[in-house]
Scaffold this motif. Structure first.
Motif, PDB file in Angstrom:
ATOM      1  N   SER A 108       0.558  -1.027  -0.044  1.00  0.00           N
ATOM      2  CA  SER A 108      -0.253  -0.039   0.347  1.00  0.00           C
ATOM      3  C   SER A 108       0.360   1.125   0.411  1.00  0.00           C
ATOM      4  N   THR A 109       2.181   1.126   1.103  1.00  0.00           N
ATOM      5  CA  THR A 109       2.710   2.458   0.633  1.00  0.00           C
ATOM      6  C   THR A 109       3.182   2.927  -0.550  1.00  0.00           C
ATOM      7  N   LYS A 165       1.988   1.959  -3.394  1.00  0.00           N
ATOM      8  CA  LYS A 165       1.124   2.664  -4.371  1.00  0.00           C
ATOM      9  C   LYS A 165       0.533   3.868  -4.121  1.00  0.00           C
ATOM     10  N   ASP A 166       0.142   4.002  -2.680  1.00  0.00           N
ATOM     11  CA  ASP A 166       0.030   5.219  -2.625  1.00  0.00           C
ATOM     12  C   ASP A 166       0.931   6.336  -2.793  1.00  0.00           C
ATOM     13  N   GLY A 187      -4.811   7.406  -7.327  1.00  0.00           N
ATOM     14  CA  GLY A 187      -5.639   6.474  -7.156  1.00  0.00           C
ATOM     15  C   GLY A 187      -6.047   5.424  -7.807  1.00  0.00           C
ATOM     16  N   PRO A 208      -0.629   8.212  -6.130  1.00  0.00           N
ATOM     17  CA  PRO A 208      -1.362   9.319  -5.081  1.00  0.00           C
ATOM     18  C   PRO A 208      -2.939   9.579  -5.091  1.00  0.00           C
TER      19      PRO A 208
END
Lengths: 479, 479
Positions: free
Chosen positions: B454-455, B457-458, B464, B462
């Protein structure tokens, strides 16, 4: 370089977590962790931490996080770019040595998998594989001292990359302590697994800037029972590249090494051992090795191959090893170059890569640059031709004092980097960036690349405590 | 699944950037982009964008970012996990097809490098390599339709992984458009480069969730002029695993395929072609291929190897291909299984991996589960044994209606995943996660792994907007 003293409170806190044997804080005990293998780089540290288990690594990382202490993970300390030595950019860090995590966890010959603690010495891993009739192919000059965690963190290369790949290609799983002390377990025992992001790729080659590798899971290969080695004489580097191309086809995936050596390097090998005599007297030498676990007549394959290349004058002289001892003598020449350089003292050491076809141009331009701009300095060209990787090193005149040599050496390095950059090559084929190449690495990146690299670092190590000054510019945050 | 209509303003803006030929928004024009190869998955989209250049990909991504439109990158649409089909989790996305970026940029046989646009069809790349007497070894059933960008994004596997690795292992450089429209150029032409983080690893296998791959730089290999193929009959999967271990050593790195097939699969192959007859009648079949560009007597090597294994009853029957046509007939059996399944209609399809030594246990447990819990369903076991990768598929009884079959199929899939998880295996050896395996993937991860994923991907996406619902849980942000 600034060495800060450690406060008694911090020392007590560290000893509480790691025990007295897990913390070294006086100069004598720390000394061996603060100088690199080449002797080129000396650093400082508040303390050297020596956790004895993965849990202790986690506890140490958590405590350092709480105290705001920067951490420099260290393996066998054989790197050449000051990746694990604070040469003044981390300003008061602790070194975390993995040397006490030295257990081979599993040798699974049935599945061709080996699992080991990060602190295991590469040679011990190779020996453990060998005992099960397997090969772990990573092969470096430093293999008697370097540790597998450092090999993973630096994505080590070596003489067998041509056939088996870099450390990255040999690793199937990793275990790492993250900057907040959490343990990520990426061991699977599987040869093939395609579930989402391949997180181990983050830590391989990151030089300890995103976390501390505590365990490595590796691929094994069948042990090659048959090996044929030949030492060849060639008229030029152009001929060597033509020879490589032909060898790639005619000897297929059975080539395990294809090293090229400029004849001028022989003098260096003799510094390591005065009895070394090259078997050929041509301008360029090639050391080629074929190996196989199958019942293939490698000797016939090699002889046929060489006969064709000699008929066309690509190769002008060839000596086939008639015994293991003779093959080792050929390798002693290649290894002697490196030892000889070390004995010679300070010298310019590079690790360049270009397209394979550009190798002759790289060497010609680099030699000309030295001859014209720095007469008296001595060029040495050798490397892993099949990877496009040339170690173009330059030795100072014997009568030049070291401080003057180092000053000129810096200029020479810049000149060589300009040459390799103009050819679209890399300033680091296999040794990494560390601290010594940080500035030129950073300056050479596109803005997009720099942003991506910084985004990763900020996301995974928001406190910036993991190996500051390595890969990234030093900041004032970890003083 | 909900299909939102696209507003005229948005359509105009997209057409302004991509031209009318670059945007499809009516159902008929979009249809082929909204159903996957297997026919299992149908999706929706606001529009299908077909940029004709890298600059147009950038412009499209920037515009989608401004408009808050989710983007689903799509290659040849041959994936099996709905990674490029919105099956209801992206809620109103645009599909970005790379099909018009279909230029082979460079074939450099001297340096064993090929560069291509992401939309190039794999077979065209293989042909271009072949014309230069080289091999690009990625080999999949879908190679006539799949695109190299999709192969990279999904880290494709196939029948030659054993010798040459997954797509990840074959890629030396990437070019990708980031979620903010910036272009990251990671092409180098170099075989070896160890400068800092290896950013291409982020995008390989990320299934389009971190950016859109627009170009791929690949390793080539010498074309193997010599190939020997044999079709073997064995008493059991245990024998097949023992045979593999021995082959790995006795045939060295010259094995290019080692496929195992349960005899029960023959019926499927005959659905594809009724004339297919297996050359052996044993419970387990093995298709083994040796290949080499060197002048090695592969036939003698294979015959010697088989003689030893037959003397010990590991192999009970063996047919060596006497011609290229016979070798192709052997491969037609292997390929026929897949085609036959597709003809049979809906079925449970898996892509499991375990330790190689656990393959017999996996198959035995899975077969028993079907026999006891789902009588009438038909188990099919085949796969890439040397990778520990088994496609254990299950066909519904012929008289079962499709909706009922799908309901039971979901239960069967869960049961098979439980078996592979208990063996420490993977639910995705090579096909990826996409949307169909997202829930089970997410549920099976450790908290630390989930946080790391998740880190990333974010940090990199950012907003999404990149392929929402693929790999990650669908959110409400891109409605």
């Amino acid at each position: 370089m600034t060495i800060h003293g450690i406060s008694p409170d911090v020392l007590t806190a560290l000893e509480h977590v790691l025990g007295q044997s897990g913390v070294a804080a006086d100069a004598a005990d720390m000394a061996k962790y603060l100088v690199d293998w080449s002797g080129d780089h000396h650093g400082g540290a508040l303390a050297v931490l020596k956790p004895a288990s993965v849990a202790e690594v986690q506890a140490a990382v958590r405590l350092c996080g709480t105290l705001g202490l920067a951490m420099i993970p260290q393996g066998g300390n054989t790197g050449l770019v000051a990746g694990a030595i604070d040469i003044g950019t981390a300003r008061g860090a602790v070194v975390i040595s993995l040397e006490r995590l030295n257990r081979i966890r599993l040798v699974d010959a049935d599945n061709f998998i080996l699992q080991a603690d990060a602190g295991c010495i590469l040679q011990h891993i190779k020996d453990a594989a060998d005992e099960q009739d397997c090969l772990f192919p990573l092969a470096l000059g430093a293999q008697g001292s370097c540790q597998i965690g450092g090999n993973a963190a630096s994505n080590a290369g070596g003489v067998n990359v041509l056939r088996y790949g870099m450390a990255r290609d040999l690793i199937v799983g990793l275990e790492a302590v993250l900057p907040d002390g959490a343990l990520w377990n990426g061991f699977s025992g599987l040869r093939k697994d395609n579930r989402g992001y391949d997180l181990k790729q983050l830590f391989i080659g990151a030089e300890g800037t995103l976390g501390i590798i505590t365990g490595v899971e590796m691929k094994l290969f069948p042990k090659p029972g048959r090996v044929e080695t030949a030492y060849l004489g060639l008229p030029s580097f152009e001929a060597a590249i033509s020879l490589f191309r032909r060898a790639r086809r005619q000897c297929c995936d059975l080539i395990s090494a294809f090293e090229i050596i400029g004849a001028e390097c022989m003098e260096l090998a003799r510094l390591a051992d005065p009895n070394i005599v090259a078997p050929v007297t041509t301008p360029v030498h090639v050391l080629i090795e074929l190996s196989s676990s199958a019942a293939i007549d490698l000797r016939a394959l090699l002889v046929d191959f060489l006969a064709g290349t000699m008929a066309e004058d690509l190769v002008t002289d060839a000596v086939l090893a008639e015994s293991g001892a003779q093959a080792r003598a050929f390798w002693a020449i290649r290894e002697g170059l490196v030892e000889g350089q070390a004995k010679r003292g300070y010298h310019v050491r590079t690790d360049l890569s270009v397209r394979i076809s550009d190798i002759p141009t790289l060497i010609a331009q680099a030699r000309q640059f030295i001859e014209l701009q720095h007469p008296g300095w001595i060029s040495q060209a050798y490397g892993h031709a099949g990877d496009g990787n040339i170690h173009f090193n330059v030795l100072p005149p014997l009568d030049l004092a070291e401080p003057a040599a180092r000053a000129t050496g810096a200029t020479i390095t810049t000149g060589l980097y300009d040459i390799v950059n103009a050819l679209g090559g890399s300033i680091s084929a296999e040794h990494g960036i560390g601290r010594t190449r940080q500035r030129v690495y950073w300056a050479g990146m596109s803005a997009v690349q720099r942003r991506l690299v910084s985004t990763l670092k900020d996301a995974l190590d928001p406190g910036g405590l993991m190996n500051p000054g390595c890969l990234f510019p030093a900041t004032e945050t970890s003083s």
